[in-house]
Write a protein that holds these residues in place. Structure first.
Motif, PDB file in Angstrom:
ATOM      1  N   PRO A  43      10.095   7.055   2.905  1.00 54.96           N
ATOM      2  CA  PRO A  43       8.923   6.161   2.957  1.00 54.96           C
ATOM      3  C   PRO A  43       9.044   4.965   2.023  1.00 54.96           C
ATOM      4  CG  PRO A  43       8.218   8.442   2.967  1.00 54.96           C
ATOM      5  CD  PRO A  43       9.707   8.461   2.706  1.00 54.96           C
ATOM      6  N   LEU A  44       9.568   5.183   0.813  1.00 59.12           N
ATOM      7  CA  LEU A  44       9.721   4.074  -0.128  1.00 59.12           C
ATOM      8  C   LEU A  44      10.747   3.072   0.387  1.00 59.12           C
ATOM      9  CD1 LEU A  44       9.027   2.781  -2.822  1.00 59.12           C
ATOM     10  CD2 LEU A  44      10.799   4.198  -3.895  1.00 59.12           C
ATOM     11  N   LEU A  45      11.860   3.577   0.909  1.00 61.44           N
ATOM     12  CA  LEU A  45      12.887   2.682   1.436  1.00 61.44           C
ATOM     13  C   LEU A  45      12.359   1.895   2.633  1.00 61.44           C
ATOM     14  CD1 LEU A  45      15.738   1.568   1.595  1.00 61.44           C
ATOM     15  CD2 LEU A  45      16.417   3.631   2.857  1.00 61.44           C
ATOM     16  N   SER A  46      11.645   2.574   3.519  1.00 58.57           N
ATOM     17  CA  SER A  46      11.110   1.877   4.688  1.00 58.57           C
ATOM     18  C   SER A  46      10.083   0.831   4.276  1.00 58.57           C
ATOM     19  CB  SER A  46      10.509   2.874   5.674  1.00 58.57           C
ATOM     20  OG  SER A  46       9.474   3.621   5.065  1.00 58.57           O
ATOM     21  N   ALA A  47       9.278   1.137   3.249  1.00 65.04           N
ATOM     22  CA  ALA A  47       8.286   0.163   2.781  1.00 65.04           C
ATOM     23  C   ALA A  47       8.971  -1.069   2.190  1.00 65.04           C
ATOM     24  CB  ALA A  47       7.370   0.807   1.738  1.00 65.04           C
TER      25      ALA A  47
ATOM     26  N   LEU B 132      -4.593   2.883  -2.476  1.00 68.30           N
ATOM     27  CA  LEU B 132      -5.306   1.624  -2.294  1.00 68.30           C
ATOM     28  C   LEU B 132      -6.251   1.684  -1.102  1.00 68.30           C
ATOM     29  CD1 LEU B 132      -2.364  -0.890  -2.914  1.00 68.30           C
ATOM     30  CD2 LEU B 132      -4.072  -0.036  -4.535  1.00 68.30           C
ATOM     31  N   GLY B 133      -6.502   2.886  -0.614  1.00 73.15           N
ATOM     32  CA  GLY B 133      -7.352   3.038   0.561  1.00 73.15           C
ATOM     33  C   GLY B 133      -6.557   3.639   1.694  1.00 73.15           C
ATOM     34  N   ALA B 134      -7.253   4.380   2.535  1.00 74.76           N
ATOM     35  CA  ALA B 134      -6.590   5.032   3.649  1.00 74.76           C
ATOM     36  C   ALA B 134      -7.322   4.708   4.946  1.00 74.76           C
ATOM     37  CB  ALA B 134      -6.565   6.549   3.441  1.00 74.76           C
TER      38      ALA B 134
ATOM     39  N   SER C 168       0.825  -1.206   0.000  1.00 75.48           N
ATOM     40  CA  SER C 168       0.000   0.000   0.000  1.00 75.48           C
ATOM     41  C   SER C 168       0.862   1.261   0.000  1.00 75.48           C
ATOM     42  CB  SER C 168      -0.915  -0.011   1.228  1.00 75.48           C
ATOM     43  OG  SER C 168      -1.644   1.199   1.315  1.00 75.48           O
ATOM     44  N   THR C 169       1.930   1.242   0.775  1.00 75.02           N
ATOM     45  CA  THR C 169       2.816   2.416   0.860  1.00 75.02           C
ATOM     46  C   THR C 169       3.575   2.625  -0.442  1.00 75.02           C
ATOM     47  OG1 THR C 169       3.054   2.098   3.254  1.00 75.02           O
ATOM     48  CG2 THR C 169       4.724   3.448   2.148  1.00 75.02           C
ATOM     49  N   ILE C 170       4.075   1.535  -1.018  1.00 76.64           N
ATOM     50  CA  ILE C 170       4.801   1.640  -2.286  1.00 76.64           C
ATOM     51  C   ILE C 170       3.871   2.162  -3.382  1.00 76.64           C
ATOM     52  CG2 ILE C 170       5.944   0.302  -4.113  1.00 76.64           C
ATOM     53  CD1 ILE C 170       7.012  -1.535  -1.858  1.00 76.64           C
TER      54      ILE C 170
ATOM     55  N   GLY D  97      -0.248   3.546  10.998  1.00 75.59           N
ATOM     56  CA  GLY D  97       0.077   2.321  10.276  1.00 75.59           C
ATOM     57  C   GLY D  97       1.491   1.852  10.509  1.00 75.59           C
ATOM     58  N   TRP D  98       2.424   2.810  10.569  1.00 72.47           N
ATOM     59  CA  TRP D  98       3.840   2.451  10.767  1.00 72.47           C
ATOM     60  C   TRP D  98       4.035   1.763  12.114  1.00 72.47           C
ATOM     61  CZ3 TRP D  98       7.994   1.342   8.389  1.00 72.47           C
ATOM     62  CH2 TRP D  98       9.225   1.451   8.996  1.00 72.47           C
ATOM     63  N   LEU D  99       3.441   2.318  13.152  1.00 67.84           N
ATOM     64  CA  LEU D  99       3.558   1.719  14.486  1.00 67.84           C
ATOM     65  C   LEU D  99       2.967   0.317  14.501  1.00 67.84           C
ATOM     66  CD1 LEU D  99       3.902   1.653  17.591  1.00 67.84           C
ATOM     67  CD2 LEU D  99       1.766   2.944  17.743  1.00 67.84           C
ATOM     68  N   TYR D 100       1.781   0.178  13.920  1.00 74.08           N
ATOM     69  CA  TYR D 100       1.094  -1.102  14.047  1.00 74.08           C
ATOM     70  C   TYR D 100       1.660  -2.194  13.144  1.00 74.08           C
ATOM     71  CZ  TYR D 100      -1.944   0.729  17.539  1.00 74.08           C
ATOM     72  OH  TYR D 100      -2.403   1.242  18.735  1.00 74.08           O
TER      73      TYR D 100
END
Length: 228
Positions: free
Chosen positions: A201-205, A107-109, A97-99, A149-152
């Protein structure tokens, strides 16, 4: 063990730089009009991170307990490492979803229910008259309940361990990785991240995607690596 913990730490370090921008409002809330670098503010920054650690460890314990239950049910059904598979699937889903979002495809939020927003607003309103350090600790403790989302993703990772102790350890490593970025926010130094914020964000995803796939295959877990 070291490789798995290092993977969580690196992913947390990378991802928290971007997410730190979301926490600037909380820092302003607990510091008020004070300087971000005077003694009282420094104590408040420390207490904010202690509050986050408290709630992260609690989430890790809860997720680990749930993961243990999922693993037990999976074992009864003949599925090995069921909790890790579920956690890996959640991580892969978040990463895709992040990528996609980075490529301009939504793809939804995740939307915060209005009742939840009102409840959190009421709680923060109730603590705003507390001393700065107390207000900071409560802010760190309570804002974990907001849907991040990142935390969970990492709470899911903790659940995938299928162990309370390993779940707690997983969230402790995650918290450690977030401290530098959130301290930078508190000290007003977030602009040091500069243009990296757009690319991380892309690298973390991608890192989470790899972790999720390894989790599904049973190759990414501190539990299975023999930590506990």
């Amino acid at each position: 063990m070291i490789g798995t913990a290092s993977g969580i730490l690196v992913a947390s370090l990378v991802g928290s730089v971007h997410c730190a921008g979301m926490c600037g409002g909380f820092v302003c809330f607990y510091t008020g009009s004070g300087s971000g670098t005077d003694a009282a503010a420094l104590r408040a920054h420390a207490m904010y991170n202690v509050g986050r650690l408290t709630s992260y460890l609690t989430l890790g314990a809860i997720a680990g307990a749930i993961g243990a239950g999922v693993s037990s049910l999976g074992a009864l059904a003949g599925v090995q490492h069921a909790a890790a598979v579920v956690a890996g699937a959640l991580m892969v889903g978040w990463a895709i979803s992040t990528i996609a979002a980075q490529r301009g495809v939504r793809l939804g939020a995740l939307r915060v229910p209005e009742s939840w927003q009102r409840a959190m607003g009421g709680v923060l309103h109730a603590v705003r008259e507390q001393p700065m350090a107390t207000r900071a600790w409560l802010t760190g403790l309570l804002t974990t309940m907001l849907p991040c989302g990142w935390l969970y993703v990492f709470v899911a990772t903790a659940g995938g361990s299928g162990s309370i102790r390993t779940g707690v350890l997983t969230m402790a490593v995650f918290w450690l990785g977030t401290v530098p970025a959130l301290l930078a926010v508190g000290l007003g130094a977030q602009r040091l991240f500069g243009p990296l914020r757009q690319r991380l964000p892309l690298l973390s995803a991608v890192l989470v995607l790899a972790m999720g796939l390894l989790s599904i295959t049973g190759r990414f877990s501190m539990q299975h690596a023999g930590v506990m």
